[in-house]
Design an enzyme around this catalytic site. Structure first.
Site, mmCIF file in Angstrom:
data_model
loop_
_atom_site.group_PDB
_atom_site.id
_atom_site.type_symbol
_atom_site.label_atom_id
_atom_site.label_comp_id
_atom_site.label_asym_id
_atom_site.label_seq_id
_atom_site.Cartn_x
_atom_site.Cartn_y
_atom_site.Cartn_z
ATOM 1 N N GLU A 214 -0.691 14.805 35.861
ATOM 2 C CA GLU A 214 -1.822 14.175 35.184
ATOM 3 C C GLU A 214 -1.303 13.048 34.289
ATOM 4 O OE1 GLU A 214 -3.382 17.626 33.237
ATOM 5 O OE2 GLU A 214 -3.843 18.598 35.139
ATOM 6 N N LEU B 93 -7.309 16.408 37.680
ATOM 7 C CA LEU B 93 -6.987 17.290 36.559
ATOM 8 C C LEU B 93 -7.135 18.748 37.004
ATOM 9 C CD1 LEU B 93 -8.362 16.746 32.945
ATOM 10 C CD2 LEU B 93 -7.485 18.910 33.795
ATOM 11 N N GLU C 265 -4.232 21.966 37.420
ATOM 12 C CA GLU C 265 -2.830 22.393 37.509
ATOM 13 C C GLU C 265 -2.550 23.161 38.793
ATOM 14 O OE1 GLU C 265 -4.602 22.534 34.697
ATOM 15 O OE2 GLU C 265 -3.508 21.024 33.549
ATOM 16 N N GLN D 44 1.188 19.103 32.075
ATOM 17 C CA GLN D 44 1.103 18.303 30.849
ATOM 18 C C GLN D 44 1.583 19.046 29.603
ATOM 19 O OE1 GLN D 44 -2.775 16.317 29.744
ATOM 20 N NE2 GLN D 44 -1.585 14.611 30.568
ATOM 21 N N PHE D 45 1.189 20.303 29.468
ATOM 22 C CA PHE D 45 1.709 21.179 28.409
ATOM 23 C C PHE D 45 1.890 22.559 29.029
ATOM 24 C CE2 PHE D 45 -0.520 17.801 26.259
ATOM 25 C CZ PHE D 45 0.400 17.395 25.310
ATOM 26 N N PHE E 104 -0.791 28.865 32.936
ATOM 27 C CA PHE E 104 -1.566 29.992 33.480
ATOM 28 C C PHE E 104 -2.428 29.556 34.670
ATOM 29 C CE2 PHE E 104 -0.702 31.058 29.015
ATOM 30 C CZ PHE E 104 0.044 32.202 29.227
ATOM 31 N N HIS F 64 -0.668 24.276 23.296
ATOM 32 C CA HIS F 64 0.221 23.192 23.687
ATOM 33 C C HIS F 64 1.690 23.582 23.461
ATOM 34 C CE1 HIS F 64 -3.381 20.846 23.802
ATOM 35 N NE2 HIS F 64 -2.760 19.695 23.962
#
Lengths: 325, 371
Positions: free
Chosen positions: A29, A58, A60, A82-83, A88, A129
């Protein structure tokens, strides 16, 4: 040689491998034209084109599936989450698919995939994050988990990770991204996965740690040296598999151990280090193994980070308990 | 307060209009008559016979697999009877270079793409050799995590596109699987990347005991394609020619660079969900079963071929006998496959060097195994 921050070293490693191997693909992303939310992929799309460095929808899980599929067609995906708190959403791809690709195909299909993802506390991020979730992936057979603590290692380990034919989770501590600069060779080099680094030699106590806790441990070692304690600091660099030889060698020398992690006590990989030492070097121990870790609560609300995250003072306090046992 | 009678926007009619567009595509009626000449695929007599041969052989395989499972000579088995048109006519539209990402019920597609039957049986029993695809078969072993094959298909299709190959990735899930997040993400990624993928939903009306109506309020599952902006087609999944025709068309579009397609096949499984204790009489009526038996894809296609003089009882019996022999030989070969060892499993963990923890365990088991 050039002075680089850790994030620059990461960009440099990606650039090196994109140049070296046309099968390397970087995606996630906002990693394309934007250059990543932390600028880790800055300039890469411009240099290598949209075919090599591209943005994704967007999602995961979709990104993980993309990595699986692309690896099956001979590419070497470097996917970004991204983080890492968002892992999960893509846990099936990591822990049930990529990790098992070689195994479940009876050794006929490899998964040369790198999962890059920022994590770590101290920079006041919003919820989910900063969480230290390396323990989850470290428990998954088939995955290797790498956590660099400085620019030099970051580049060498990332190049190794990309060249590895098995999946590697590569976790980047956000606080370390730009906190200091260091000499990093411009040319390519590798740092072996699964090998710890002795950051400082000592004879009285072994501090075994990784990630942002390496710096805190180094500060603690300096303070302790003022009281006459010689502390050895080991940066694991790879938290799965562990560098058993380096760990045990140090413990046999010092006889005292403190395991330090940023993750909660019930999480992380600290307990694994403790149990390996107990199994292999208990006769060398002169004191129970000490541990520094975060409290077993959810990762704190931003304003509570400073009282929650383990720091140099916690390390010094616990180290003294082990030294004075 | 009175309810406002006239809405400014009639959302319900928009929905109804969209849903009305998804009509079931059919080529053959129940008596084997061609009801849609325009869709009649361009297949030679030999090809028509080959397709029927595959369907008959696979029906026998299902019957024998159920029996072998009951005898304890097979392990995990998800019955396929009823789905022959859906499974085999769709895969018959593929080329050897296409990549198959099957679900756990989709073993027949792998076999006809070239997976030796012995390996299919070993997969059922739980032996790693069963998952080793031959080099000319581009496929994964059947996927157990429902939906995972969908996101992976988007990736394989993008890979094929990047390589500039004239090939597609095809995947299968069931009606229940269309409720998964990965189902949506998979078709959406393939759409966003305009990747050459064919997504098949084999709607056999039940996800174990849960009827299709409890999965979603959507009138069709194919209309889920609208959410990602790709074509969706509902096809009579008991009609081999219709399934072949829509899959072939989806493949042609994909190869031409026009992106993915979602195909919903309306089909039925005559047997239980799996052989692991599922009892369909707990949730299905015999009337319902009987209704779908009338639609049996073999019966319909047989009538069509017989009318063309391409099929007869003798020919069918030959295929049945051949299937039984193939199965017998494959089971025998599977029996003769060496047992797995822990050290072999350890070797299958990493393609590169074993990490120290595993290496230590490997040595321990090597030692044990040498005794």
């Amino acid at each position: 040689m050039a002075q680089m921050t850790m994030i620059q070293a990461i960009t440099n490693a990606l650039q090196t491998e994109l140049k070296n191997d046309e099968n390397v693909l970087v995606f996630g992303e906002d990693v394309g034209v934007n250059g990543g939310v932390f600028r880790a992929t800055e300039g890469l799309q411009k240099e290598f084109g949209e075919d090599r460095v591209f943005d994704t929808p967007l999602a995961e899980s979709g990104i993980g599936g993309l990595a699986v599929g692309l690896s099956l067609t001979g590419f070497r995906p470097v996917m970004e989450i991204q983080f890492f708190g968002f892992v999960f959403e893509v846990f099936d791809s990591l822990a049930a698919q990529l990790s098992r690709q070689y195994f479940r195909s009876g050794g006929t299909k490899t998964a040369p995939v790198v999962i890059r993802s920022p994590f770590g506390g101290g920079v006041h991020t919003p919820e989910l994050h900063a969480d230290n979730l390396e323990g989850l992936v470290a428990q998954t057979p088939g995955l290797k988990v790498v956590i660099p603590s400085n620019p030099y290692d970051a580049k060498g380990l990332l190049i190794s990770a990309i060249r590895d034919n098995d999946p590697v989770v590569y976790l980047e501590h956000m606080k370390l991204y730009r906190s200091f600069r260091e000499e990093v060779p411009e040319e390519e080099y590798t740092v072996e996965i699964g090998k710890a680094a002795v950051k400082q030699e000592g004879t009285d106590l072994s501090i075994i740690t990784y990630g942002a806790m390496v710096q805190e441990s180094m500060k603690a070692a300096e303070q302790l040296s003022k009281d006459g304690h010689s502390v050895e600091v080991i940066d694991l660099r790879t938290v799965q598999p562990l560098d058993i030889d380096t760990i045990i060698g140090s413990v046999e020398k010092t006889g005292r151990v403190l395991v330090v992690q940023e993750a909660q006590k019930q999480a992380g990989i600290g307990a694994n280090v403790v149990s390996e030492i107990s199994e292999r070097a208990i006769l060398s121990l002169e004191a129970p193994i000490g541990r520094v870790s975060a409290p077993d609560t959810c990762y704190p609300f931003t304003q509570a980070e400073n009282v929650w995250l383990p720091n140099v003072n916690d390390i010094v306090t616990e180290a003294k308990k082990v030294l004075e046992f | 307060m009175a309810v406002k009678k006239k809405a400014g926007f009639d959302a319900v009619s928009v929905l109804n209009e969209i849903e009305s567009k998804f009509e079931v595509v059919q080529v053959l009626d129940l008596d084997g008559n061609v009801v849609n000449e325009d869709l009649m695929p361009d297949l030679s007599d030999e090809q028509l016979v080959e397709l029927m041969t595959r369907m008959v052989w696979t029906r026998v395989l299902d019957q024998r697999s159920v029996a072998l499972n009951r005898q304890g000579r097979l392990g995990f088995y998800a019955p396929t009877a009823g789905q022959e048109a859906s499974q085999l006519a769709s895969s018959y539209a593929l080329e050897q270079q296409d990549y198959i990402l099957p679900g756990y019920r989709d073993v027949p597609q792998l076999i006809w793409q070239g997976l030796p039957l012995t390996k299919a049986f070993l997969w059922s029993r739980g032996h790693f050799v069963g998952s080793q695809m031959p080099e000319n078969v581009r496929a994964l072993a059947p996927q157990i995590i429902i939906g995972a094959q969908y996101v992976q298909t988007a990736g394989v299709a993008l890979g094929l596109k990047k390589r500039g190959e004239q090939a597609v990735a095809i995947t299968y899930t069931g009606d229940g699987g269309s409720s998964q997040g990965d189902f949506y993400e998979g078709i959406n990624f393939a759409s966003a990347f305009k990747a050459p993928a064919i997504f098949v939903i084999q709607n056999n009306n039940y996800a174990i005991s849960t009827p299709r109506s409890k999965q979603t309020g959507a009138k069709t599952l194919a209309q889920k394609a609208v959410a990602v902006g790709i074509p969706g087609i509902v096809v009579d999944g008991m009609d081999a020619l219709a399934v072949y025709a829509v899959t072939k068309e989806a493949r042609d579009r994909a190869i031409a660079g026009e992106g993915p397609t979602l195909i919903e096949t309306m089909t039925y499984r005559y047997g239980p969900h799996t052989m692991a204790g599922d009892d369909p009489t707990r949730y299905r009526t015999s009337d319902e079963d009987a209704e779908w038996v009338k639609k049996d894809p073999l019966v319909r296609f047989r009538k069509f071929l017989e009318a063309k003089g391409l099929w007869n009882e003798e020919k069918e019996n030959e295929i049945i006998e051949k299937a039984k022999e193939d199965i017998k030989a494959a089971i025998k070969e599977a029996d003769a496959t060496p047992k797995q060892t822990v050290s072999q499993l350890a070797e299958l963990m990493y393609s590169g060097e074993m990490p120290q923890n595993l290496k230590e365990q490997y040595e321990i088991f090597k030692e044990k195994e040498s005794k």
